[in-house]
Structures are given as C-alpha cells and as structure tokens.
Design a protein around this motif. Structure first.
Motif, PDB file in Angstrom:
ATOM      1  N   THR A 144      -6.518   7.447  -1.586  1.00 40.24           N
ATOM      2  CA  THR A 144      -6.076   6.413  -2.510  1.00 40.24           C
ATOM      3  C   THR A 144      -7.234   5.547  -2.951  1.00 40.24           C
ATOM      4  N   ASN A 145      -7.358   5.339  -4.271  1.00 40.85           N
ATOM      5  CA  ASN A 145      -8.327   4.402  -4.818  1.00 40.85           C
ATOM      6  C   ASN A 145      -7.603   3.091  -5.126  1.00 40.85           C
ATOM      7  N   LEU A 146      -8.024   2.011  -4.497  1.00 39.12           N
ATOM      8  CA  LEU A 146      -7.386   0.727  -4.742  1.00 39.12           C
ATOM      9  C   LEU A 146      -7.812   0.164  -6.085  1.00 39.12           C
ATOM     10  N   ASP A 147      -6.929  -0.600  -6.690  1.00 39.00           N
ATOM     11  CA  ASP A 147      -7.216  -1.278  -7.950  1.00 39.00           C
ATOM     12  C   ASP A 147      -8.294  -2.328  -7.690  1.00 39.00           C
ATOM     13  N   PRO A 148      -9.484  -2.209  -8.306  1.00 41.77           N
ATOM     14  CA  PRO A 148     -10.560  -3.165  -8.022  1.00 41.77           C
ATOM     15  C   PRO A 148     -10.203  -4.587  -8.417  1.00 41.77           C
ATOM     16  N   ASN A 149      -9.264  -4.740  -9.348  1.00 41.19           N
ATOM     17  CA  ASN A 149      -8.864  -6.075  -9.784  1.00 41.19           C
ATOM     18  C   ASN A 149      -7.765  -6.669  -8.898  1.00 41.19           C
ATOM     19  N   ASN A 150      -7.162  -5.835  -8.079  1.00 48.42           N
ATOM     20  CA  ASN A 150      -6.097  -6.301  -7.203  1.00 48.42           C
ATOM     21  C   ASN A 150      -6.102  -5.467  -5.930  1.00 48.42           C
ATOM     22  N   PRO A 151      -7.170  -5.563  -5.121  1.00 45.99           N
ATOM     23  CA  PRO A 151      -7.335  -4.640  -3.992  1.00 45.99           C
ATOM     24  C   PRO A 151      -6.310  -4.817  -2.882  1.00 45.99           C
ATOM     25  N   THR A 152      -5.610  -5.955  -2.842  1.00 39.86           N
ATOM     26  CA  THR A 152      -4.637  -6.167  -1.772  1.00 39.86           C
ATOM     27  C   THR A 152      -3.237  -5.703  -2.153  1.00 39.86           C
ATOM     28  N   SER A 153      -3.109  -5.149  -3.364  1.00 39.11           N
ATOM     29  CA  SER A 153      -1.822  -4.583  -3.773  1.00 39.11           C
ATOM     30  C   SER A 153      -1.852  -3.095  -3.461  1.00 39.11           C
ATOM     31  N   PHE A 154      -1.399  -2.727  -2.273  1.00 41.54           N
ATOM     32  CA  PHE A 154      -1.511  -1.346  -1.830  1.00 41.54           C
ATOM     33  C   PHE A 154      -0.384  -0.513  -2.432  1.00 41.54           C
ATOM     34  N   PRO A 155      -0.726   0.568  -3.147  1.00 36.50           N
ATOM     35  CA  PRO A 155       0.317   1.438  -3.693  1.00 36.50           C
ATOM     36  C   PRO A 155       1.034   2.178  -2.570  1.00 36.50           C
ATOM     37  N   GLY A 156       2.174   2.784  -2.900  1.00 42.76           N
ATOM     38  CA  GLY A 156       2.929   3.523  -1.894  1.00 42.76           C
ATOM     39  C   GLY A 156       2.240   4.810  -1.491  1.00 42.76           C
ATOM     40  N   ASN A 157       2.655   5.334  -0.365  1.00 38.71           N
ATOM     41  CA  ASN A 157       2.191   6.641   0.113  1.00 38.71           C
ATOM     42  C   ASN A 157       0.683   6.701   0.353  1.00 38.71           C
ATOM     43  N   THR A 158       0.124   5.654   0.957  1.00 38.10           N
ATOM     44  CA  THR A 158      -1.304   5.702   1.303  1.00 38.10           C
ATOM     45  C   THR A 158      -1.536   6.317   2.676  1.00 38.10           C
ATOM     46  N   ILE A 159      -0.472   6.625   3.390  1.00 40.43           N
ATOM     47  CA  ILE A 159      -0.615   7.229   4.712  1.00 40.43           C
ATOM     48  C   ILE A 159       0.361   8.388   4.871  1.00 40.43           C
ATOM     49  N   THR A 160       0.107   9.217   5.865  1.00 39.50           N
ATOM     50  CA  THR A 160       1.001  10.327   6.185  1.00 39.50           C
ATOM     51  C   THR A 160       1.182  10.382   7.703  1.00 39.50           C
ATOM     52  N   SER A 161       2.255  10.967   8.131  1.00 38.27           N
ATOM     53  CA  SER A 161       2.492  11.106   9.570  1.00 38.27           C
ATOM     54  C   SER A 161       2.374  12.557  10.032  1.00 38.27           C
ATOM     55  N   ILE A 162       2.130  13.486   9.089  1.00 35.55           N
ATOM     56  CA  ILE A 162       2.179  14.898   9.460  1.00 35.55           C
ATOM     57  C   ILE A 162       0.811  15.529   9.674  1.00 35.55           C
ATOM     58  N   HIS A 163      -0.268  14.966   9.081  1.00 39.83           N
ATOM     59  CA  HIS A 163      -1.595  15.539   9.304  1.00 39.83           C
ATOM     60  C   HIS A 163      -1.993  15.310  10.758  1.00 39.83           C
ATOM     61  N   ARG A 164      -2.618  16.312  11.373  1.00 36.80           N
ATOM     62  CA  ARG A 164      -2.858  16.238  12.822  1.00 36.80           C
ATOM     63  C   ARG A 164      -3.863  15.163  13.213  1.00 36.80           C
ATOM     64  N   LYS A 165      -4.783  14.765  12.292  1.00 32.74           N
ATOM     65  CA  LYS A 165      -5.818  13.812  12.675  1.00 32.74           C
ATOM     66  C   LYS A 165      -5.933  12.603  11.748  1.00 32.74           C
ATOM     67  N   ILE A 166      -5.691  12.772  10.463  1.00 32.59           N
ATOM     68  CA  ILE A 166      -6.013  11.715   9.504  1.00 32.59           C
ATOM     69  C   ILE A 166      -4.742  11.114   8.908  1.00 32.59           C
ATOM     70  N   LYS A 167      -4.574   9.800   9.077  1.00 31.96           N
ATOM     71  CA  LYS A 167      -3.431   9.104   8.493  1.00 31.96           C
ATOM     72  C   LYS A 167      -3.593   8.916   6.993  1.00 31.96           C
ATOM     73  N   GLY A 168      -4.815   8.677   6.561  1.00 29.03           N
ATOM     74  CA  GLY A 168      -5.082   8.469   5.149  1.00 29.03           C
ATOM     75  C   GLY A 168      -6.472   7.914   4.964  1.00 29.03           C
ATOM     76  N   VAL A 169      -6.966   8.004   3.715  1.00 24.38           N
ATOM     77  CA  VAL A 169      -8.267   7.446   3.364  1.00 24.38           C
ATOM     78  C   VAL A 169      -8.074   6.555   2.146  1.00 24.38           C
ATOM     79  N   VAL A 170      -8.531   5.319   2.235  1.00 24.86           N
ATOM     80  CA  VAL A 170      -8.434   4.372   1.127  1.00 24.86           C
ATOM     81  C   VAL A 170      -9.840   4.011   0.674  1.00 24.86           C
ATOM     82  N   SER A 171     -10.087   4.134  -0.619  1.00 24.19           N
ATOM     83  CA  SER A 171     -11.391   3.811  -1.202  1.00 24.19           C
ATOM     84  C   SER A 171     -11.256   2.552  -2.047  1.00 24.19           C
ATOM     85  N   TRP A 172     -12.276   1.709  -2.021  1.00 21.77           N
ATOM     86  CA  TRP A 172     -12.185   0.454  -2.758  1.00 21.77           C
ATOM     87  C   TRP A 172     -13.563  -0.047  -3.142  1.00 21.77           C
TER      88      TRP A 172
END
Length: 434
Positions: A144-172
């Motif tokens: 997920t790339n966060l909105d640079p003008n509103n970085p604290t407004s996290f969009p939905g589905n930034t994480i997953t519960s099914i990948h064996r190691k990685i919950k998610g990656v957020v870039s900002w």
C-alpha cells in the motif's frame, strides 16, 4: 519552580549553529495557522509548517530570532532540524542473544518460545518477499502506498492474515516501491528478527530469525542514495504514521526501528517515541543506539536512542560461530577473509567488546544508554536480490558499515563514513586497483 520559565532553558545547545530549526509551540487551543501567523507577524519571520501539529520549521535562523522566540510564552522548545538517516545497525546472532554464548544453544526456542502469534513491525528500507525466509507460494500480501497529503488516513486492506510471514507493507513519504533494494537493509533485519526458511533444511535453517514463527509488518519510506530522508515532513511523524499503522492496523506490539538521526540530544524524534509509548504501554520499541561511536566516542547516543521509554540497542562484536559457514554457504564478498577474522584476537573478544562504530552513552542529560548490547557485526541473515517475485534462498552478513562501493572488492574495510580503508597493495575508491 516559581516564576517565568527562562527562554535559555528552551534552547537545545546545537540550535545556535543550525541552518534549520524545529520549534515546538503551545497551540493554546487555537488553530495552528493562527499561531503561526501570530509568530510570523511579531518576529518578522516566515515559519514553514510541519505535518506534526505542534511543530513548525524556521530556515536560516539568526541569533536574535532564536532568543526572541525562546522568550515567547507560546514557544516550548527549539532544536536543530535534522533529516533522518537509516542507521545500519541490527539485531543479533540467536545463540548469543538467547544464551550469552556463541555456542550456548537457544534455550528460549528449545522451550517453545518461537514468536507464535506475535507481529513485529519494522521501519526500514522494505522487504524482499521472494526470499525463501519469507516466501509463500500460495498467498500474497498487500502493498500500500499512503496518500502523501494525508498519510494517517489508512485505506482498507493494508494487511492480510493468510500470508505465512508478511502481514503487509506500507510505503509512504514519497516511496512507491514496497520491494527492498538489492542487498537492502530491511530484508536483512526482517530475516534476523523473524525469518523462517520454507521448506526447512538442515543447514539453511541455521539462519532462521530469533522469533521464526512471528509475522512481519513492514513500513518503508523514501530515502535518497545516501540514506537520507528526502522530505522535511514524513519520517518525523513517528507516532502518527509509522507506529499508528503498526499498532492500530497491523496489530504489532513489538516494533523495530533501524533508522535514526546523526545527532545526539533529546529532540522531537525521541519525544515522538516517548509520547507513543506513554499512550500505548503494552508496546515495546527497540531502536539503534546509532553509529557515531568512532566519530564522537563517549556521549554519542543518537536520536531516537535517547528516548526514555524505548530499549536502545548497542552493538557488540560477534562470535565466530556463523563465520565458520563462510566457505560452504557464503553468498557475499566479505571485506575481511575468514582467516583475518579467526586470527585477529579482537574478534575473539566479542562478549566483552563494543563494536567500534556503535554509539556510546551516557545521554546528554546523564542517563545510562544503551540499554542492551547484541552482536552487530558479521550477522548472517536473509539477503534481498531486489526482486520480490523471484523465489530465492540468498543470505548474507551485514554490519553498520555496508555502504562502501563494491564492498571494497574484498580488499579493504568499509569505514562508518562509507569510505574504503584498503589493505596494503590495493587502492581506489573500492580498493579494486592493485
């Protein structure tokens, strides 16, 4: 204390020579823009806004401006404004951490403490999800790339519960590529913390992480080739962006932060961590002590390692256990040969020696730091090949000094200033000339 708080007490000593300063203001319940307009008008200055609500920036301050601002009741504190820099300092060889000895085994792991149901958040350069210590052939993870003008407004589905190691990656903060760079620091740190080879093999699994059953939530930010943050805004918003996403969205309660300032003292970086931990007392944050030991020696703990509520981690030398795998499994050119390491008596003192580059305490206000020491040189872990779509089994070692061109071609030692110190008979910026 009775009476007005003196302006001199509000000024960080390094402020006088700073080209850019950060001003902490008391908003007094007013909108930020009204407070800024008021200060601009009174002192004939032009303050720049900062994305953190109670901070503003002043470029090229004069001595008179610093004094005037410090005497204003609305101004709480003045400090130099420094861009962040990745602190290439990392966690430990698992046996030393768990037993205190390079060959003492892993008593915590043997007792079943493997990181189950834990999520570790990491703020670093990204992660190579194609590396075999994280790879999941059946499931993907959100990037997920966060909105640079509103970085604290996290969009939905930034994480997953099914990948064996990685919950998610957020870039900002301008970063748009969740993948790590070739031999990137983020992949290596993630592997040391929670990497787990799949499928497991006898030899390769020796390089699983400290908590191999934990999952990883990665936050990556834009950095220029020298490791510096490109923006005046982003990476300072530690409690509002980085830790907020990791805690509130990803569910992490253990946080690793591998970046820091090249400045000592207690400022907004450290304060941001302390503020978060005061408000979230079930979280634990580990930060690097810094890499200023050779430059400044005593009293060189760098922000945010000066924070009061974090666990500040310094680097000791490493034992020779992992180095013994060099001949059979090495995938990276070492600036020192195995012979150099084994025959140098200094490296036999890993359990009592602080790595030369590691920042030393105490803090500027006299507190004891770092809180703990772990091996920070020649630590083997996962290695990014720069392509998270390519399932690979690379691993490497890193230490704080891993930014030299071509790793000094194997004929020198990389200094903390990223300049090669060539062995006798070699020269050139990468020690590649005989």
């Amino acid at each position: 204390w009775i009476g007005k708080y003196k302006g001199a007490y509000k000024i960080d000593p390094s402020t006088w020579n700073a080209k850019k300063i950060l001003i902490h203001i008391d908003l007094e319940g007013l909108p930020k823009h009204r407070c800024v307009d008021k200060l601009n008008k009174i002192y004939h200055i032009k303050l720049q806004s900062h994305s953190q609500e109670d901070l503003v920036i002043l470029l090229k301050p004069t001595k008179k401006q610093i004094i005037n601002l410090s005497n204003d009741d609305q101004v709480l504190y003045l400090e130099p404004f420094e861009n962040a820099k990745l602190s290439f300092h990392m966690s430990s060889a698992s046996q030393i951490v768990q037993s205190g000895d390079a060959s003492g085994g892993r008593p915590y792991r043997d007792s079943g403490l493997m990181g189950d149901d834990e999520i570790i958040s990491i703020t670093d350069s990204g992660i190579d999800g194609g590396n075999a210590y994280f790879y999941d052939s059946s499931n993907t993870y959100p990037k997920t790339n966060l909105d640079p003008n509103n970085p604290t407004s996290f969009p939905g589905n930034t994480i997953t519960s099914i990948h064996r190691k990685i919950k998610g990656v957020v870039s900002w903060n301008g970063e748009t590529d969740a993948n790590d760079a070739y031999e990137g620091h983020g992949t290596h740190l993630a592997g040391i913390a929670a990497g787990k080879l799949s499928p497991s093999t006898t030899h390769w699994s020796n390089f699983d992480g400290i908590a191999p059953n934990a999952k990883i939530a990665m936050m990556t930010t834009q950095l220029n080739p020298n490791g510096h943050n490109n923006s005046n805004q982003g990476i300072k918003d530690i409690e509002t962006v980085t830790l907020k996403w990791a805690h509130d969205i990803a569910g992490a309660r253990i946080h690793l932060h591998a970046w820091g300032e090249e400045a000592t003292g207690y400022g907004s970086y450290s304060r941001g961590f302390d503020k978060f931990l005061y408000e979230h007392n079930t979280s634990t944050v580990f930060v690097s002590a810094g890499n200023l030991g050779e430059k400044f020696g005593k009293g060189s703990i760098a922000q945010p390692g000066t924070a009061k509520n974090v666990i500040t981690v310094g680097a000791s030398l490493n034992g020779n256990l992992n180095i013994a795998y060099e001949d059979k499994y090495w995938t990276h050119t070492s600036p020192m040969s195995k012979y150099d390491i084994d025959t140098n008596p200094l490296y036999g003192m890993w359990n009592v020696s602080v790595a030369a580059f590691s920042s030393r305490g105490p803090t500027s206000d006299g507190r004891t730091k770092p809180d703990i020491l772990v091996p920070g040189q020649f630590v083997i872990g996962a290695r990014s090949n720069g392509d998270d779509t390519n399932n690979n089994k690379g691993f490497t070692y890193m230490d704080a000094n891993n930014n030299c061109p071509n790793d000094c071609s194997g004929h020198g030692v990389c200094g903390d200033d990223s300049i090669c110190r060539c062995h006798e008979g070699y020269c050139g910026n990468d020690c590649g000339v005989i």
